[in-house]
Write a protein that holds these residues in place. Structure first.
Motif, PDB file in Angstrom:
ATOM      1  N   GLN A   5       0.950  -1.273   0.004  1.00  0.00           N
ATOM      2  CA  GLN A   5       0.067   0.067   0.111  1.00  0.00           C
ATOM      3  C   GLN A   5       0.841   1.134   0.044  1.00  0.00           C
ATOM      4  O   GLN A   5       2.062   1.168   0.595  1.00  0.00           O
ATOM      5  CB  GLN A   5      -0.825   0.048   1.278  1.00  0.00           C
ATOM      6  N   PRO A   6       0.414   2.440  -0.537  1.00  0.00           N
ATOM      7  CA  PRO A   6       1.271   3.403  -0.600  1.00  0.00           C
ATOM      8  C   PRO A   6       1.299   4.367   0.726  1.00  0.00           C
ATOM      9  O   PRO A   6       0.337   4.286   1.617  1.00  0.00           O
ATOM     10  CB  PRO A   6       0.638   4.537  -1.689  1.00  0.00           C
ATOM     11  N   LEU A   7       2.388   4.920   1.032  1.00  0.00           N
ATOM     12  CA  LEU A   7       2.492   5.898   1.914  1.00  0.00           C
ATOM     13  C   LEU A   7       2.954   7.230   1.313  1.00  0.00           C
ATOM     14  O   LEU A   7       3.921   7.444   0.899  1.00  0.00           O
ATOM     15  CB  LEU A   7       3.882   5.492   2.889  1.00  0.00           C
ATOM     16  N   ARG A   8       1.696   8.172   1.387  1.00  0.00           N
ATOM     17  CA  ARG A   8       1.794   9.282   0.470  1.00  0.00           C
ATOM     18  C   ARG A   8       2.359  10.375   1.327  1.00  0.00           C
ATOM     19  O   ARG A   8       1.883  10.867   2.446  1.00  0.00           O
ATOM     20  CB  ARG A   8       0.402   9.584   0.022  1.00  0.00           C
ATOM     21  N   PHE A  31      16.016  -0.382  -3.115  1.00  0.00           N
ATOM     22  CA  PHE A  31      17.132  -1.235  -2.175  1.00  0.00           C
ATOM     23  C   PHE A  31      16.534  -2.012  -1.299  1.00  0.00           C
ATOM     24  O   PHE A  31      17.125  -2.998  -0.866  1.00  0.00           O
ATOM     25  CB  PHE A  31      17.964  -0.274  -1.977  1.00  0.00           C
ATOM     26  N   PHE A  32      15.465  -1.471  -0.721  1.00  0.00           N
ATOM     27  CA  PHE A  32      14.779  -2.496   0.553  1.00  0.00           C
ATOM     28  C   PHE A  32      13.577  -2.888   0.252  1.00  0.00           C
ATOM     29  O   PHE A  32      12.468  -2.109  -0.487  1.00  0.00           O
ATOM     30  CB  PHE A  32      15.066  -1.574   1.763  1.00  0.00           C
ATOM     31  N   ASP A  33      13.152  -4.063   0.603  1.00  0.00           N
ATOM     32  CA  ASP A  33      11.720  -4.468   0.737  1.00  0.00           C
ATOM     33  C   ASP A  33      11.001  -3.664   1.892  1.00  0.00           C
ATOM     34  O   ASP A  33      11.241  -3.899   3.118  1.00  0.00           O
ATOM     35  CB  ASP A  33      11.470  -6.008   0.726  1.00  0.00           C
ATOM     36  N   LEU A  34       9.996  -2.828   1.572  1.00  0.00           N
ATOM     37  CA  LEU A  34       9.245  -2.244   2.657  1.00  0.00           C
ATOM     38  C   LEU A  34       7.764  -2.498   2.575  1.00  0.00           C
ATOM     39  O   LEU A  34       7.168  -2.844   1.811  1.00  0.00           O
ATOM     40  CB  LEU A  34       9.427  -0.634   2.283  1.00  0.00           C
ATOM     41  N   PRO A  35       7.224  -2.560   3.889  1.00  0.00           N
ATOM     42  CA  PRO A  35       5.843  -2.910   3.930  1.00  0.00           C
ATOM     43  C   PRO A  35       5.013  -1.731   3.497  1.00  0.00           C
ATOM     44  O   PRO A  35       3.857  -2.155   3.057  1.00  0.00           O
ATOM     45  CB  PRO A  35       5.645  -2.933   5.666  1.00  0.00           C
ATOM     46  N   ALA A 360       8.914   0.702  10.655  1.00  0.00           N
ATOM     47  CA  ALA A 360       7.921   0.814  11.834  1.00  0.00           C
ATOM     48  C   ALA A 360       6.637   1.146  11.776  1.00  0.00           C
ATOM     49  O   ALA A 360       5.761   0.561  12.410  1.00  0.00           O
ATOM     50  CB  ALA A 360       8.605   1.973  12.849  1.00  0.00           C
ATOM     51  N   ILE A 361       6.343   1.999  10.734  1.00  0.00           N
ATOM     52  CA  ILE A 361       4.888   2.438  10.646  1.00  0.00           C
ATOM     53  C   ILE A 361       4.186   1.270  10.092  1.00  0.00           C
ATOM     54  O   ILE A 361       2.953   0.852  10.598  1.00  0.00           O
ATOM     55  CB  ILE A 361       5.078   3.423   9.488  1.00  0.00           C
ATOM     56  N   GLY A 362       4.734   0.502   9.388  1.00  0.00           N
ATOM     57  CA  GLY A 362       4.121  -0.512   8.749  1.00  0.00           C
ATOM     58  C   GLY A 362       3.842  -1.654   9.869  1.00  0.00           C
ATOM     59  O   GLY A 362       2.823  -2.239   9.654  1.00  0.00           O
TER      60      GLY A 362
END
Length: 397
Positions: A5-8, A31-35, A360-362
């Protein structure tokens, strides 16, 4: 694989820090897998032409000329504050109360009172899942993160001494022009808050100890500077014509203080020495930290940011400082970048900051450093100023 999901993101400010943060928001998910997937939705700045040019250059989708409009937008999830310190409290509090996550540049505010209000609002917002973090980016330098790991592993034993310096020279020319960093009403302080705050945070974070008291000196070497001129980087060349106006410098040019640290588990505490100046000719960004313990020592200098020096007393009588080139995939953050031996740069700390914040937010947990941690740094800054204003008398934090 499901797309995150986007983090706008909405960013306020687009100069030096704004450019560094923009690069980080763009680069981190590559470069990193983000939630969550960062999206550079909007950037705000007062100058319409300037903010439009910055948006085009830095990759933002839209612009606002009032940060309040940014906060009001339904398509913004997070506010990134890259403005002078005198605006941090108002923007951060409004954003959190509007249900936006917040990333705020350091130092957190221009006073303890502002930082306390920000922290209270942040803690209230966190109960509703609205999270905040202060941007002490040097924590994300792999060599410093490795230093913290070694301390946590007990490699230094009980910590006894901390030495921290932050040395730059971009203000050494007394005719460099005035900027907002030399105006206390905007910046809060000079070398102390601009760069000394980084040293305070890094020293406490790496050592795991908190500063409990200080004795300080503050000095202003050049009381006036040209109001006009050409800005180059952080400094530049002032207008030296006879009728050119000059402005008063209202911040410190150098900060020096001794400190005592609270003892951690199994520790009786440690002593420290701190120095911050933007007048150290030849030192471009010498953010240095050395920690001595009962079992070992470590030393770091950002001008060699991919290197950590480590001394292990257990290797005596053949012990010596070991130069660790922090580019191995096992080292903090490094495995997502280049092959061993291919070093990282200044911008990577901001990328890692985004990685840690978005993760952390994810996961719905408090990112670090929290506003509460940044408030403690603010209290150290205030204690330093109070001590210096009272003949270097000892001041508790």
């Amino acid at each position: 694989m499901t797309k995150p999901q986007p983090l706008r993101v909405g960013m306020v400010g687009y100069a030096f820090m704004g450019a560094a943060h923009s690069h980080a928001w763009r680069t981190a998910p590559r470069f990193f897998d983000l939630p969550l997937q960062p999206r550079l939705t909007a950037v705000a700045g007062r100058n319409a032409d300037g903010v439009r040019a910055a948006a085009d250059k830095l990759g933002w989708e839209s612009v606002e000329t009032d940060w309040r409009r940014l906060i009001e937008r339904d398509d913004i999830d997070l506010i990134d504050i890259c403005t002078p310190g005198n605006t941090h409290a108002e923007i951060a509090i409004a954003a959190l109360e509007a249900g936006k996550h917040v990333l705020c540049e350091k130092p957190l505010a221009n006073s303890v009172e502002e930082a306390e209000r920000m922290t209270l609002v942040a803690e209230t917002a966190a109960k509703q899942g609205i999270l905040s973090m202060c941007g002490f980016s040097y924590r994300r330098t792999p060599a410093l993160a490795l230093a913290k790991r070694l301390v946590e592993q007990g490699k230094l034993g009980e910590i006894r001494h901390v030495r921290a310096q932050y040395l730059q020279d971009w203000l050494s020319d007394e005719n460099a022009p005035m900027t907002w960093r030399l105006d206390k009403s905007k910046s809060g302080s000079g070398s102390l808050g601009d760069i000394g705050a980084h040293s305070i945070d890094a020293a406490q974070w790496v050592s795991g100890l908190s500063i409990s008291g200080v004795s300080a000196l503050l000095e202003t070497f050049v009381p006036e500077r040209p109001l006009a001129g050409d800005l180059v980087g952080l400094g530049g060349h002032g207008d030296l014509s006879s009728d050119a106006p000059r402005g008063s410098v209202t911040v410190d040019d150098a900060a020096i203080f001794s400190a005592r640290f609270d003892g951690g588990a199994g520790s009786t505490g440690a002593v420290g020495v701190f120095e911050a100046t933007r007048y150290a000719l030849g030192r471009k960004n010498a953010m240095r930290l050395e920690i001595n313990g009962t079992r070992g020592s470590l030393a770091f200098d950002f001008e060699e940011m991919n290197v950590l020096s480590f001394y292990d007393a257990a290797e005596s009588p053949n012990a010596g400082f070991r130069r660790i080139f922090v580019t191995e995939p096992e080292h903090p953050y490094v495995g997502n970048w280049w092959p061993t031996g291919h070093g990282l740069g200044y911008e990577h700390g901001f990328t890692h900051q985004v990685v840690d914040l978005v993760t952390a937010i994810g996961e719905g947990r408090q990112p670090e450093p929290s506003f509460a941690e940044a408030l403690q740094v603010q209290r150290v800054l205030a204690a330093v100023e109070s001590s210096a204003a009272n003949s270097s008398q000892w001041q508790k934090v």
